[in-house]
Write an enzyme that holds these catalytic residues in place. Sequence first.
Site, short mmCIF file in Angstrom:
data_model
loop_
_atom_site.label_atom_id
_atom_site.label_comp_id
_atom_site.label_asym_id
_atom_site.label_seq_id
_atom_site.Cartn_x
_atom_site.Cartn_y
_atom_site.Cartn_z
N TYR A 115 0.82 -1.31 0.03
CA TYR A 115 -0.11 0.04 0.03
C TYR A 115 0.73 1.22 0.03
O TYR A 115 0.75 2.12 -0.84
CB TYR A 115 -0.98 0.02 1.27
CG TYR A 115 -1.86 1.18 1.61
CD1 TYR A 115 -3.26 1.09 1.08
CD2 TYR A 115 -1.41 2.26 2.15
CE1 TYR A 115 -4.00 2.09 1.31
CE2 TYR A 115 -2.14 3.32 2.34
CZ TYR A 115 -3.54 3.38 1.90
OH TYR A 115 -4.38 4.28 2.17
N VAL A 174 -6.63 -6.83 19.08
CA VAL A 174 -5.31 -5.96 19.34
C VAL A 174 -3.99 -6.77 18.91
O VAL A 174 -4.07 -7.81 19.31
CB VAL A 174 -5.06 -5.31 20.59
CG1 VAL A 174 -3.59 -4.87 20.82
CG2 VAL A 174 -6.22 -4.46 21.23
N ARG A 241 1.85 -8.17 13.56
CA ARG A 241 2.01 -8.18 12.23
C ARG A 241 3.08 -7.52 11.58
O ARG A 241 3.57 -6.81 11.92
CB ARG A 241 0.79 -7.47 11.46
CG ARG A 241 -0.64 -7.95 12.06
CD ARG A 241 -1.71 -7.36 11.48
NE ARG A 241 -1.69 -5.86 11.62
CZ ARG A 241 -2.53 -5.05 11.12
NH1 ARG A 241 -3.66 -5.48 10.44
NH2 ARG A 241 -2.55 -3.61 11.53
#
Length: 284
Positions: A115, A174, A241
């Site tokens: 992105y 979370v 992540r």
Amino acid sequence: MRVSCFARTKPSDASLEGIAQWTIGEMADERTLLQAIAGNDLVFHLAHTTMPGQSNTDPVKEVSENVNGSLLILKACVQQGVRKIVFASSGGTVYGIPNIVPIAEFAPTNPLAAYGISKVCVEKYLYLFRHLYGLDYHVLRIANPYGPYQSPLKPQGLIANVIHRGLNGMPIDVFGDGSIIRDYVFVDDVVQALIIGARYDGTEKVMNVGSGEGRSIADVLNWVESALGMGSLSVNRRDERKVDVPTNILDIELIQRETGWRPLIGFGEGLARTIAWMRSTHSL
């Protein structure tokens, strides 16, 4: 003043009816793009088809839809004689892991998400189109915007998601231990920055837009919990992540110095406005 909007779908909120002439289509649809842009002197490019967290799963799609789609927008702008384009880039993803915080516009751009890479790529094409065709442009690298009308049902927009789930007694996912820090800026301040970017005629082509302050996910949860006044929020802890940088706080000195813009809505007031709007909708 004539206002035209090009989007995949028409907004469902009735309060947005009548503010503009809507054209529905895809960025890849050159004919529809030309129709939407025709007769306009200024274009705000806010479109993007993916979210940062999911963009790495299909980088080819990221390029084909968002880089190629943006090139078609630039091409249409040139063909229709547009004077200037204002591009909403991503201050939250283009820099990657920063060497210095807060992050200034001259910092390296090493995104961890496809992105962010596509946003940087479009920035470079804007420079090229100005050089080749004289299409003026302004890039705003926007931090993490939040506020009314942000959908709480998409995998982007922590504050909208947390408020929505808190109001409905749903657990909040979370990623990591909650220590990730982000720069949250209220949508009204972002809109003012876009307007200023359209009017700006100085030499700086890329500017950060943020609050200039960082808040951890844990801090955001505490603020929302207090503002809702409904007791403790339920949290699901997930693995961190690879797409998430540890800290992202933008240096906003350049836009303040060049244009006089500064964020006017504090975090507490922004939360209160967002909660009031969400409570007033039927999307809970």
